[in-house]
Enzyme design. Structure first.
Site, mmCIF file in Angstrom:
data_model
loop_
_atom_site.group_PDB
_atom_site.id
_atom_site.type_symbol
_atom_site.label_atom_id
_atom_site.label_comp_id
_atom_site.label_asym_id
_atom_site.label_seq_id
_atom_site.Cartn_x
_atom_site.Cartn_y
_atom_site.Cartn_z
ATOM 1 N N GLY A 140 -8.021 9.447 8.875
ATOM 2 C CA GLY A 140 -8.416 9.581 10.271
ATOM 3 C C GLY A 140 -9.396 10.699 10.552
ATOM 4 N N LYS A 159 0.890 -1.170 0.000
ATOM 5 C CA LYS A 159 0.000 0.000 0.000
ATOM 6 C C LYS A 159 0.920 1.209 0.000
ATOM 7 C CE LYS A 159 -3.146 2.853 2.616
ATOM 8 N NZ LYS A 159 -3.881 3.113 3.869
ATOM 9 N N ALA A 192 -9.441 5.838 3.145
ATOM 10 C CA ALA A 192 -9.286 6.989 4.043
ATOM 11 C C ALA A 192 -10.514 7.892 4.080
ATOM 12 C CB ALA A 192 -8.072 7.844 3.679
ATOM 13 N N ALA A 231 -9.521 2.029 8.616
ATOM 14 C CA ALA A 231 -8.859 1.637 9.865
ATOM 15 C C ALA A 231 -9.511 2.361 11.032
ATOM 16 C CB ALA A 231 -7.362 1.930 9.806
ATOM 17 N N SER A 232 -9.268 3.689 11.099
ATOM 18 C CA SER A 232 -9.694 4.454 12.278
ATOM 19 C C SER A 232 -11.180 4.311 12.571
ATOM 20 C CB SER A 232 -9.380 5.940 12.081
ATOM 21 O OG SER A 232 -8.026 6.120 11.796
#
Lengths: 281, 68
Positions: free
Chosen positions: A183, A122, A209, A231-232
């Site tokens: 994030g 990535k 993202a 992710a976050s």
């Protein structure tokens, strides 16, 4: 009892690997870098409180591909994290998080290939620490170098359709545009660009993202993205395991809706109940 | 006789003739999937034992961690 329209009309029979879940995803495979996945959710591992939660989150999400990173040994999570991921049977996608130049990113990818034994990467090349936005010039340079070096390159990029096309033309295995800054949880700020980018390239588009909650992930899929990387939104949720399941179902729902074909938007209402036979009361 | 190199940003004294393999053994801290950069280039695992370090070398010894 009203059963017909409310009952699931697709077979609930399991098919394919266990991680595919009960929704017959094997019939809709996601091919990335020559590999076939049944899950369209790629999960980042950063930000979780413990390895126990990491394992629960990975399993609840149904993901088959997770991102990992490389750091100095003094700060690294260690072999226990690798054991958890190995137990979950997921494929690893090392990132180049924190790199700000093509040189740093290429070297990090090469080091990751040594450490993780995979030539998938990535590719992240950010412009500064405050926005974490991709540096387009360095990104394309790094992508070209890594493709030439035999890597399967999955670049984290802006939502610029032209840059996306340049990355695909450079030989990247996918294009991974941001919805909004890493994030930030701001969702997809420019849905039109994501849809345009989807039109521009033939390789998979992975929304990467900015996802904040389940509806953002569903929207990404409705816009035509082939998968979602987040992710976050999961790891920093109050209940990460529950959010992982929410994201899994949102990605599946959005994918189904995309295939089903949404109705056109109308300015005025259109009755769904026929006016024929309306009594004169 | 010892030499000074920089490992993960910190000055480190090693015995003369120390190799990357010796350094990794001392610094890997139980990590088995370690990668090493020497002066900005990857040192493949297959070359760790043959790669002797010189005074002033800059090394990064890295291992897997969580990330997005």
């Amino acid at each position: 009892m009203l059963k017909g329209p409310l009952a699931p009309h697709r077979s609930q029979a399991r098919s394919g690997p266990l991680q595919g879940g009960p929704h017959e995803e094997a019939a809709d495979p996601f091919v990335l870098g020559g590999e076939t996945f049944t899950s369209r959710l790629v999960l980042g591992t950063g930000g979780l409180p413990s390895l126990e939660v990491l394992e629960e989150v990975v399993r609840a999400s149904g993901t088959q591909l997770v991102t990992v990173a490389l750091r100095r040994v003094e700060a690294a999570a260690g072999s226990s994290m690798m054991e958890v991921l190995s137990r979950c049977g997921v494929r690893l996608l090392p990132n180049t998080a924190g790199c700000q130049t093509a040189r740093e990113a290429v070297l990090t990818a090469q080091l990751s290939r040594e450490a993780f034994g995979t030539d998938w990467v990535k590719l992240e090349v950010i412009g500064d620490d405050r926005t974490l936005l991709p540096d387009a010039v360095e990104l394309l340079d790094a992508a070209e170098q890594l493709v030439a070096d035999g890597f399967t390159v999955l670049p984290y990029t802006t939502d610029d359709p032209i840059l996306g096309r340049r990355l695909a033309d450079a030989g990247c295995a996918a294009v991974m545009p941001l919805g909004s800054p890493i994030g930030s949880g701001l969702g997809i700020r420019n849905p039109h660009n994501i849809a345009l980018l989807r039109e521009q390239v033939s390789v998979p588009v992975v929304l990467d993202a900015g996802i904040g909650t389940a509806s953002d992930a569903a929207l990404a899929m409705e816009l035509g993205c082939d998968a979602v990387l987040l992710a976050s939104a999961v790891t920093r949720a109050r209940e990460p395991v529950q959010m992982a399941l929410a994201m899994r179902q949102a990605v599946e729902g959005g994918r189904l809706a995309r295939g089903a074909g949404r109705i056109p938007r109308r300015w005025h209402a259109e009755a769904s109940t026929s006016m024929a036979g309306l009594p004169d009361l | 006789m010892s030499i000074q190199v920089t490992v993960n940003g910190a000055p480190t004294d090693l015995t003369d003739g120390a190799t990357v393999a010796v350094l990794v053994a001392a610094r890997s801290g139980g990590h088995d999937r370690v990668a090493v950069a020497l002066n900005g280039d990857v040192v493949p695992r297959s070359r760790w034992t043959a790669t002797e370090l010189s005074p002033g070398d800059r090394l990064e010894v890295l291992a897997p961690t969580a990330g997005g």
